[in-house]
Motif scaffolding. Sequence first.
Motif, short mmCIF file in Angstrom:
data_model
loop_
_atom_site.label_atom_id
_atom_site.label_comp_id
_atom_site.label_asym_id
_atom_site.label_seq_id
_atom_site.Cartn_x
_atom_site.Cartn_y
_atom_site.Cartn_z
N SER A 184 0.82 -1.21 0.00
CA SER A 184 0.00 0.00 0.00
C SER A 184 0.85 1.26 0.00
O SER A 184 2.03 1.26 0.39
CB SER A 184 -0.94 0.02 1.21
OG SER A 184 -0.22 0.30 2.39
N CYS A 210 -0.50 5.56 0.54
CA CYS A 210 -1.53 6.59 0.50
C CYS A 210 -0.86 7.93 0.80
O CYS A 210 -0.31 8.12 1.89
CB CYS A 210 -2.63 6.30 1.54
SG CYS A 210 -3.93 7.56 1.61
N HIS A 263 -2.42 -1.44 -3.35
CA HIS A 263 -3.56 -0.65 -2.87
C HIS A 263 -3.04 0.77 -2.70
O HIS A 263 -2.51 1.14 -1.65
CB HIS A 263 -4.09 -1.20 -1.54
CG HIS A 263 -5.22 -0.40 -0.98
ND1 HIS A 263 -6.48 -0.37 -1.53
CD2 HIS A 263 -5.28 0.42 0.10
CE1 HIS A 263 -7.26 0.43 -0.82
NE2 HIS A 263 -6.55 0.92 0.18
N PHE A 264 -3.17 1.58 -3.76
CA PHE A 264 -2.61 2.92 -3.76
C PHE A 264 -3.70 3.99 -3.78
O PHE A 264 -4.66 3.88 -4.55
CB PHE A 264 -1.70 3.12 -4.98
CG PHE A 264 -0.47 2.24 -4.99
CD1 PHE A 264 0.12 1.83 -3.82
CD2 PHE A 264 0.11 1.85 -6.19
CE1 PHE A 264 1.25 1.03 -3.81
CE2 PHE A 264 1.24 1.06 -6.21
CZ PHE A 264 1.81 0.64 -5.02
N VAL A 265 -3.54 4.99 -2.94
CA VAL A 265 -4.37 6.20 -2.97
C VAL A 265 -3.38 7.34 -3.19
O VAL A 265 -2.68 7.76 -2.27
CB VAL A 265 -5.15 6.41 -1.66
CG1 VAL A 265 -6.00 7.67 -1.75
CG2 VAL A 265 -6.02 5.20 -1.35
N ARG A 276 -2.09 11.11 -4.31
CA ARG A 276 -2.49 12.50 -4.31
C ARG A 276 -1.38 13.36 -4.92
O ARG A 276 -0.21 12.96 -4.93
CB ARG A 276 -2.80 12.97 -2.89
CG ARG A 276 -3.79 12.07 -2.15
CD ARG A 276 -4.35 12.76 -0.93
NE ARG A 276 -5.05 11.83 -0.06
CZ ARG A 276 -6.26 11.33 -0.30
NH1 ARG A 276 -6.90 11.67 -1.40
NH2 ARG A 276 -6.84 10.49 0.55
N GLU A 302 -8.50 7.14 5.11
CA GLU A 302 -7.96 6.43 3.95
C GLU A 302 -6.51 6.02 4.19
O GLU A 302 -6.09 4.94 3.79
CB GLU A 302 -8.07 7.31 2.71
CG GLU A 302 -9.50 7.49 2.21
CD GLU A 302 -9.59 8.39 1.00
OE1 GLU A 302 -8.56 8.99 0.61
OE2 GLU A 302 -10.69 8.50 0.42
N PHE A 303 -5.76 6.89 4.87
CA PHE A 303 -4.36 6.58 5.17
C PHE A 303 -4.26 5.37 6.10
O PHE A 303 -3.52 4.42 5.83
CB PHE A 303 -3.70 7.79 5.82
CG PHE A 303 -2.28 7.57 6.22
CD1 PHE A 303 -1.25 7.65 5.30
CD2 PHE A 303 -1.95 7.27 7.54
CE1 PHE A 303 0.08 7.44 5.68
CE2 PHE A 303 -0.64 7.05 7.93
CZ PHE A 303 0.38 7.13 7.00
N SER A 347 -5.40 2.12 4.46
CA SER A 347 -4.44 1.59 3.48
C SER A 347 -3.35 0.77 4.16
O SER A 347 -2.87 -0.23 3.61
CB SER A 347 -3.81 2.74 2.67
OG SER A 347 -2.86 3.46 3.43
#
Length: 236
Positions: free
Chosen positions: A42, A44, A101-103, A105, A125-126, A129
Motif C-alpha cells: 500500500s 496513501c 492498494h494505492f491512494v 495525491r 484512507e491513510f 491503506s
Amino acid sequence: VFKYSLYRSKKRLNEISTPTLTEDLGRAGIALRQKSDMPAVSFCGKAGFSSPREALLSYLRRIKYEALAIINPKVRARIRGVYWRIWAVKACATSKLVKTHFVLRKTFSGAARTIEVLPEQARKEFIDSIRMSDFVLAPKGDGNYSNRFLEALSMGRIPILIDTDVTLPFEDVISYDKIIVRVPMNKMSQTPAYIRKFYDALTPEEWAARQQLAREVFEKYLRQDSFFRYLFNHQQ
C-alpha cells in the motif's frame, strides 16, 4: 544532537537518529494478516506534482543532484522525496509479483492549505491503506525520514524502506532486517522482487511472528517516549 533527518555518509559522531512524534495506531491491538499467495503493498499520500511549476522546480533540483551523483553516487539520495515515491509506486504497480492498494495525491495532506479532501477522510484512507496491506511503501519525504515508516510498524505492518543513505534509530540494537524490507536506492525497479524475497522465505507462522515483532519493536524502541526512556536508561 537529536535529528529526524540524517544521511549516513554525513552523520557526525554527536548526532543521534531520533524517531518522529507519531500516532500509535496499534495501541488498541493489531490485526494480523494471513499469509497468501501474493502480498499486498500500500501507499496513501503525495506521489505527484500539484502544478507544472512544482514539477519544473523539482526536476531542476533533481538534475542538479543527478549530475553531482556522477562523482559521488550518494548525493543522489538528496533528490526530493516525491520522486522516490513515484518510482516506488511505479515499480510495484507494473509488477505481477505483488498486489497494490494505492491512494495517490498530488498535494500534501498534512496541511490545511494543500489537502485535497476532508481531513477526516484523508486520515481514514491513510490508516485503512496500512491496515489492509502486508507491506507499506515508506520512501523519504522532503527530509530523509518517513513518519509512515513508524506508523506501519505501530500497526504490525512491514515498511519498505528505500535506502536513501538513511540512518535509522538504534541500528545497533534493533534487527531491522527482520521487520523491514530495505531496497537500495539504485535498485528501485527491483522493489517487488525484494518484497517477495522477504515474504516467500517465511512460513505462515513466521509471517505472523514478524508482524508481532514489528509492533513490539515500535512499542519498545521507536515510539518517541519509549525511545528516550531506553536511550537514557541503557545507552552510555
